[in-house]
Design an enzyme around this catalytic site. Structure first.
Site, short mmCIF file in Angstrom:
data_model
loop_
_atom_site.label_atom_id
_atom_site.label_comp_id
_atom_site.label_asym_id
_atom_site.label_seq_id
_atom_site.Cartn_x
_atom_site.Cartn_y
_atom_site.Cartn_z
N LEU A 59 0.86 -1.19 0.00
CA LEU A 59 0.00 0.00 0.00
C LEU A 59 0.88 1.23 0.00
CD1 LEU A 59 -2.85 1.22 0.30
CD2 LEU A 59 -2.49 1.15 2.77
N HIS A 114 5.96 2.12 11.82
CA HIS A 114 6.68 3.28 11.28
C HIS A 114 5.70 4.45 11.25
CE1 HIS A 114 8.74 5.67 8.22
NE2 HIS A 114 9.80 4.89 8.38
#
Ligand SMILES: CC(C)(COP(=O)(O)OP(=O)(O)OC[C@H]1O[C@@H](n2cnc3c(N)ncnc32)[C@H](O)[C@@H]1OP(=O)(O)O)[C@@H](O)C(=O)NCCC(=O)NCCSC(=O)CCC(=O)O
Length: 339
Positions: free
Chosen positions: A126, A230
């Site tokens: 993605l 992240h």
């Protein structure tokens, strides 16, 4: 209009550019010509293949701005992982060390290497270019895959996972990997991540610590990132959590990013999707945003737009421009769900 469609060979330059932009830790888009080209052809072959149960298929989609042909995002589905090479995770569990006679009771976290997700389907890759991170583009990229899964259910397992990118700094250094590197490997995180991305994973089986690891023996920095995403991946996990995905203690073996999972029948966009017949016209005044797709595999198209959908009706009114973007006409079936 912003439209999701399967990737084609002529999207290669855009895919390469996105691989460069996606940066360290984005394992599934390595900057490697041969591998990126292989990903495109594998997706094309997967769409053409007659499939009755999930196997070695991978479906790669792009987001196209039809006003100028700009390809600005990717998302993908793997039909079944770990069927021809081992698919590893660490599972974060607990052991209790207790001694009644000494009055000691300690719960200790341990990481155990496993292949528990063998055979499940996977959401991956993605990515949306930074200047396009606006409106519903990210939602469309992520969620269009659920309409595809709903429409072609026989191509997928009954459980689906997503491995979320874990914490690494701008130079690609992962605190979790640094600890592993120091004790077991001598390759740095970007190299290990790149080798995994291009399919050279044998070194994992050869070098990975096979016995459970006591978390308290890891460096403090490594302990702090276990199960953390992240910062650029927070929107991606938020989108999946809104669909009902959750983490059950599994983390990535390199950066300790969380893997989230859901049973297909519980995924909101799948569960509440409906098939309706197309009418061409102007949607009514009380319209709501919907994600919508056609029902053809090789020419799969999905987009989102405000529509009026009533509980009772088995029809939906689409503007001509939307019908054109989806490649449907009056009387055809479409699948839709709230975005
Ligand atoms: C992931 C996307 C495509 C998402 O696009 P956008 O950034 O435009 O998304 P968005 O619409 O702004 O946000 C989506 C939802 O996340 C929420 N959101 C935004 N920022 C947030 C933050 N910092 N913390 C928590 N939630 C946050 C928004 O409120 C919104 O939810 P509401 O609408 O409810 O308010 C993009 O950020 C991106 O390309 N990121 C970098 C690449 C990356 O790390 N990709 C994931 C790798 S992991 C992977 O690929 C596997 C997972 C997968 O394939 O799905």
């Amino acid at each position: 209009m912003m439209v999701i469609r399967p990737i084609r060979a002529d999207d290669y330059p855009a895919l390469y550019q996105m691989a460069v932009e996606s940066g360290h830790g984005f394992t599934s888009l390595p900057v490697n010509d041969e591998l990126l080209m292989r990903k495109i052809s594998r997706s094309e072959q997967s769409l053409q293949k007659a499939v009755s149960s999930p196997g070695d298929e991978g479906y790669l989609f792009v987001l196209e701005d039809t006003s100028n042909g700009d390809v600005c995002g990717t998302s993908a589905l793997e039909a079944a992982v770990g069927l021809d090479d081992a698919f590893y995770h660490y599972h974060l569990g607990k052991v209790v060390h207790s001694s009644r006679s000494l009055g000691v009771y300690k719960t200790v976290d341990i990481l155990t290497l496993c292949n528990d997700y063998t055979g499940v389907s996977e959401l991956c890759t993605l990515f949306l270019r930074e200047n396009r991170r606006e409106k519903n583009n990210g939602r469309l990229l992520s969620k269009a895959r659920f309409l595809f899964m709903a429409e072609f259910a026989e191509r997928f397992a009954d459980r689906v996972i997503a491995e979320m990118r874990g914490v690494s700094d701008q130079n690609g250094h992962s605190p979790f990997w640094r600890w592993l590197q120091e004790h077991f490997f001598s390759v740095d995180f970007p190299t290990a991540d790149y080798l995994t991305g291009i399919g050279q994973k044998v070194f994992i089986a050869e070098l990975m610590p096979k016995y459970p690891i006591y978390v308290s023996l890891l460096s403090k920095e490594a302990q702090q990132v276990i199960g953390k995403v992240h910062e650029k991946t927070r929107p991606a996990i938020a989108l999946l959590q809104s669909e009902g995905f959750s983490n059950r203690g599994y983390v990535d073996i390199f950066d300790a990013g969380p893997t989230v999972e859901a049973r297909v029948e519980h995924i909101r966009s799948i569960r509440y999707s409906r098939k309706l017949q197309v009418q061409i016209g102007t949607p009514g005044p009380d319209s709501q945003p919907y994600l919508i797709c056609n029902t053809t595999i090789e020419n799969f198209r999905a987009t989102w737009l405000p529509l009026t959908v009533t509980e009772q009706s088995d029809q939906v009114v689409l503007p001509q421009a939307c019908a054109d973007a989806l490649g449907v006409k009056a009387g055809d079936q479409v699948r839709l769900t709230r975005i």
